[in-house]
Design a protein around this motif. Structure first.
Motif, PDB file in Angstrom:
ATOM      1  N   ILE A  10      36.406  -8.488   1.226  1.00  0.00           N
ATOM      2  CA  ILE A  10      36.036  -7.203   1.804  1.00  0.00           C
ATOM      3  C   ILE A  10      36.343  -7.339   3.290  1.00  0.00           C
ATOM      4  O   ILE A  10      35.728  -8.133   3.995  1.00  0.00           O
ATOM      5  CB  ILE A  10      34.547  -6.873   1.569  1.00  0.00           C
ATOM      6  N   GLU A  11      37.340  -6.617   3.748  1.00  0.00           N
ATOM      7  CA  GLU A  11      37.839  -6.730   5.113  1.00  0.00           C
ATOM      8  C   GLU A  11      36.877  -6.086   6.115  1.00  0.00           C
ATOM      9  O   GLU A  11      36.078  -5.224   5.766  1.00  0.00           O
ATOM     10  CB  GLU A  11      39.213  -6.058   5.235  1.00  0.00           C
ATOM     11  N   SER A  12      37.010  -6.466   7.360  1.00  0.00           N
ATOM     12  CA  SER A  12      36.221  -5.906   8.450  1.00  0.00           C
ATOM     13  C   SER A  12      36.374  -4.386   8.486  1.00  0.00           C
ATOM     14  O   SER A  12      37.467  -3.860   8.296  1.00  0.00           O
ATOM     15  CB  SER A  12      36.688  -6.521   9.768  1.00  0.00           C
ATOM     16  N   ASN A  13      35.270  -3.687   8.678  1.00  0.00           N
ATOM     17  CA  ASN A  13      35.215  -2.225   8.775  1.00  0.00           C
ATOM     18  C   ASN A  13      35.583  -1.490   7.490  1.00  0.00           C
ATOM     19  O   ASN A  13      35.877  -0.291   7.533  1.00  0.00           O
ATOM     20  CB  ASN A  13      36.080  -1.716   9.925  1.00  0.00           C
ATOM     21  N   THR A  14      35.555  -2.169   6.352  1.00  0.00           N
ATOM     22  CA  THR A  14      35.858  -1.492   5.090  1.00  0.00           C
ATOM     23  C   THR A  14      34.878  -0.368   4.822  1.00  0.00           C
ATOM     24  O   THR A  14      35.257   0.725   4.420  1.00  0.00           O
ATOM     25  CB  THR A  14      35.830  -2.496   3.922  1.00  0.00           C
ATOM     26  N   PHE A  15      33.606  -0.636   5.036  1.00  0.00           N
ATOM     27  CA  PHE A  15      32.570   0.369   4.840  1.00  0.00           C
ATOM     28  C   PHE A  15      31.904   0.654   6.177  1.00  0.00           C
ATOM     29  O   PHE A  15      30.812   0.179   6.457  1.00  0.00           O
ATOM     30  CB  PHE A  15      31.531  -0.122   3.829  1.00  0.00           C
ATOM     31  N   SER A  16      32.547   1.400   7.010  1.00  0.00           N
ATOM     32  CA  SER A  16      31.991   1.784   8.312  1.00  0.00           C
ATOM     33  C   SER A  16      31.733   3.280   8.327  1.00  0.00           C
ATOM     34  O   SER A  16      32.612   4.071   7.981  1.00  0.00           O
ATOM     35  CB  SER A  16      32.962   1.440   9.440  1.00  0.00           C
ATOM     36  N   ASP A  17      30.518   3.647   8.682  1.00  0.00           N
ATOM     37  CA  ASP A  17      30.126   5.048   8.829  1.00  0.00           C
ATOM     38  C   ASP A  17      30.239   5.838   7.525  1.00  0.00           C
ATOM     39  O   ASP A  17      30.588   7.009   7.534  1.00  0.00           O
ATOM     40  CB  ASP A  17      30.948   5.720   9.928  1.00  0.00           C
ATOM     41  N   PHE A  18      29.953   5.184   6.404  1.00  0.00           N
ATOM     42  CA  PHE A  18      29.891   5.879   5.115  1.00  0.00           C
ATOM     43  C   PHE A  18      28.455   6.375   4.958  1.00  0.00           C
ATOM     44  O   PHE A  18      27.632   5.745   4.307  1.00  0.00           O
ATOM     45  CB  PHE A  18      30.239   4.931   3.965  1.00  0.00           C
ATOM     46  N   ASN A  19      28.136   7.493   5.556  1.00  0.00           N
ATOM     47  CA  ASN A  19      26.765   7.973   5.643  1.00  0.00           C
ATOM     48  C   ASN A  19      26.112   8.286   4.307  1.00  0.00           C
ATOM     49  O   ASN A  19      24.900   8.208   4.178  1.00  0.00           O
ATOM     50  CB  ASN A  19      26.693   9.191   6.558  1.00  0.00           C
ATOM     51  N   ASN A  20      26.880   8.651   3.292  1.00  0.00           N
ATOM     52  CA  ASN A  20      26.303   8.998   1.996  1.00  0.00           C
ATOM     53  C   ASN A  20      26.378   7.866   0.973  1.00  0.00           C
ATOM     54  O   ASN A  20      25.978   8.058  -0.172  1.00  0.00           O
ATOM     55  CB  ASN A  20      26.984  10.250   1.436  1.00  0.00           C
ATOM     56  N   LEU A  21      26.862   6.714   1.378  1.00  0.00           N
ATOM     57  CA  LEU A  21      27.006   5.580   0.470  1.00  0.00           C
ATOM     58  C   LEU A  21      25.639   4.963   0.200  1.00  0.00           C
ATOM     59  O   LEU A  21      24.936   4.560   1.131  1.00  0.00           O
ATOM     60  CB  LEU A  21      27.948   4.546   1.077  1.00  0.00           C
ATOM     61  N   LYS A  22      25.238   4.881  -1.065  1.00  0.00           N
ATOM     62  CA  LYS A  22      23.922   4.361  -1.427  1.00  0.00           C
ATOM     63  C   LYS A  22      24.000   3.009  -2.126  1.00  0.00           C
ATOM     64  O   LYS A  22      23.050   2.232  -2.084  1.00  0.00           O
ATOM     65  CB  LYS A  22      23.201   5.357  -2.331  1.00  0.00           C
TER      66      LYS A  22
END
Length: 80
Positions: A10-22
């Protein structure tokens, strides 16, 4: 969100600012989570890893408090 089998990092910033990700489901093939790969995901509360040996990561990989990580074969989840 479910990551496809065969992904090893999982690379750096893969999940950045995913506000609805639970929730994130990681396959057993993931062996490394880079620094800052999960950050500013305010609703993220659960990561499910379909492996027995946890992927390598450091304290900056998961920029989230009170995150529950569940590993296959473990009876008790790990809270970070």
């Amino acid at each position: 969100m479910e990551i496809s089998d065969g992904i090893s990092r999982i690379e750096s910033n893969t999940f950045s600012d995913f506000n609805n990700l639970k929730e994130i489901k990681l396959p057993e093939s993931v062996s490394f989570i880079e620094e800052n790969s999960i950050q500013n995901c305010e609703q993220l509360s659960l990561i499910i890893y379909d492996g027995i040996i946890p992927p390598q990561c450091n304290s900056k990989s998961l920029n989230k408090n009170n995150l529950i990580i569940v590993y296959r074969g473990y009876e008790n989840p790990i809270t970070m």
